[in-house]
Design a protein around this motif. Structure first.
Motif, PDB file in Angstrom:
ATOM      1  N   ALA A 259      -2.426   8.829 -15.413  1.00 40.21           N
ATOM      2  CA  ALA A 259      -2.597   7.377 -15.305  1.00 40.21           C
ATOM      3  C   ALA A 259      -2.782   6.347 -16.642  1.00 40.21           C
ATOM      4  N   ALA A 260      -3.275   7.097 -17.712  1.00 37.93           N
ATOM      5  CA  ALA A 260      -3.515   6.275 -18.777  1.00 37.93           C
ATOM      6  C   ALA A 260      -2.198   5.963 -19.728  1.00 37.93           C
TER       7      ALA A 260
ATOM      8  N   HIS B  33       9.883   2.737  -4.829  1.00 41.63           N
ATOM      9  CA  HIS B  33       9.549   1.594  -5.633  1.00 41.63           C
ATOM     10  C   HIS B  33      10.091   0.233  -4.953  1.00 41.63           C
ATOM     11  N   GLU B  34       9.612  -0.917  -5.264  1.00 43.18           N
ATOM     12  CA  GLU B  34      10.338  -2.177  -4.633  1.00 43.18           C
ATOM     13  C   GLU B  34      11.819  -2.217  -4.627  1.00 43.18           C
ATOM     14  N   ALA B  35      12.447  -1.895  -5.895  1.00 42.92           N
ATOM     15  CA  ALA B  35      13.872  -2.118  -6.244  1.00 42.92           C
ATOM     16  C   ALA B  35      14.624  -0.822  -5.469  1.00 42.92           C
TER      17      ALA B  35
ATOM     18  N   ALA C  47       3.706  -1.407 -13.493  1.00 41.38           N
ATOM     19  CA  ALA C  47       3.924  -1.349 -12.001  1.00 41.38           C
ATOM     20  C   ALA C  47       4.258  -0.240 -11.085  1.00 41.38           C
ATOM     21  N   ARG C  48       4.654   0.831 -12.053  1.00 43.80           N
ATOM     22  CA  ARG C  48       5.218   1.906 -11.510  1.00 43.80           C
ATOM     23  C   ARG C  48       4.110   3.128 -11.189  1.00 43.80           C
ATOM     24  N   ALA C  49       2.887   2.728 -11.799  1.00 38.01           N
ATOM     25  CA  ALA C  49       1.602   3.669 -11.454  1.00 38.01           C
ATOM     26  C   ALA C  49       1.442   3.959  -9.983  1.00 38.01           C
ATOM     27  N   ARG C  50       1.168   5.027  -9.471  1.00 40.54           N
ATOM     28  CA  ARG C  50       0.950   5.414  -8.254  1.00 40.54           C
ATOM     29  C   ARG C  50      -0.532   5.922  -7.800  1.00 40.54           C
ATOM     30  N   LEU C  51      -1.184   6.079  -8.771  1.00 42.47           N
ATOM     31  CA  LEU C  51      -2.804   6.593  -8.681  1.00 42.47           C
ATOM     32  C   LEU C  51      -3.431   5.866  -7.556  1.00 42.47           C
ATOM     33  N   ARG C  52      -3.339   4.637  -7.668  1.00 40.37           N
ATOM     34  CA  ARG C  52      -4.285   3.679  -6.537  1.00 40.37           C
ATOM     35  C   ARG C  52      -3.705   4.045  -5.094  1.00 40.37           C
ATOM     36  N   GLN C  53      -2.306   4.209  -4.901  1.00 40.88           N
ATOM     37  CA  GLN C  53      -1.705   4.548  -3.717  1.00 40.88           C
ATOM     38  C   GLN C  53      -2.217   5.539  -3.113  1.00 40.88           C
TER      39      GLN C  53
ATOM     40  N   ASN D 187       9.315  10.415  -7.916  1.00 43.11           N
ATOM     41  CA  ASN D 187       9.616   9.332  -7.036  1.00 43.11           C
ATOM     42  C   ASN D 187      11.084   9.459  -6.490  1.00 43.11           C
ATOM     43  N   LEU D 188      11.887   9.585  -7.285  1.00 42.89           N
ATOM     44  CA  LEU D 188      13.292   9.508  -6.940  1.00 42.89           C
ATOM     45  C   LEU D 188      13.479  10.700  -5.555  1.00 42.89           C
TER      46      LEU D 188
END
Length: 209
Positions: A59-60, A152-154, A76-82, A125-126
């Protein structure tokens, strides 16, 4: 965690990392498939807790100024909160991890090593497309329970291509490239350790909390 990288150009740093991490990646994939994380909601919960442990480790990196310079849009790619929200959807507490994360905010950061860890994180993620579909069979989606597996959004492929282009553009010495490779191997091994811990508990009927 599968990362389909067959279309990468031979000179790509990501392609070199793929080759160097093949054995570690195979060990991880084998462990996950043996566990069958989508065989039940309980097993999926253990899988999400494993994901939390890994994403807590990295995360850091998403707030590091230099890494955000090398990888525009990295934060914006971080996923910890999700993942935290997915665990809440599943009615699970955040894992009570005793070890500190691998990368600690404010600590001295070896950025070439960090590149290897980011390669593994973004590759996951891919490769999560089939995991996302499997989660849907359990009733989870990008709005509930499987946010962290959504693209991711894109889109998965465009996002990965952008990341690879950024990864390849970073100027590293041979010694620094070696540290990036070691970092990627270490990341796969760390996820394997997390998988062993959480999945062993789940198979014993005791999803770790």
């Amino acid at each position: 965690m599968s990362t389909p990288l067959d279309t990468l150009p031979a000179a790509s740093r990501a392609a070199a990392l793929k080759a160097a991490t093949h054995a570690a990646h195979q060990r991880l994939d084998s462990g996950i498939m043996q566990f069958d994380p989508f065989g039940s909601r309980q097993r999926y919960g253990a899988f999400v807790q494993m994901q939390y442990a890994f994403h807590r480790d990295v995360a850091a990196l998403f707030d590091d100024v230099q890494l955000n310079h090398w990888f525009p849009g990295l934060q914006a790619r971080a996923r910890l909160r999700q993942i935290e929200r997915d665990l809440a959807d599943l009615g699970l507490a955040l894992p009570a991890l005793t070890a500190p994360p691998v990368f600690v905010a404010g600590a001295t950061l070896d950025r070439p090593t960090a590149l290897g860890w980011l390669y593994v994180e973004e590759g996951s993620n891919l490769g999560a497309a089939f995991l996302f579909k499997a989660a849907a069979a359990l009733g989870f989606d990008g709005q509930h329970g499987a946010r962290h597996l959504a693209p991711h959004e894109a889109g998965r492929a465009p996002s990965w291509r952008a990341f690879v282009a950024q990864l390849d553009s970073v100027a590293l010495s041979p010694a620094e490239d070696a540290r990036a490779t070691a970092g990627a191997i270490a990341a796969f091994d760390q996820v394997t350790r997390h998988t062993d811990m959480f999945c062993r508990d789940a198979m014993a009927g005791q999803v770790a909390r």
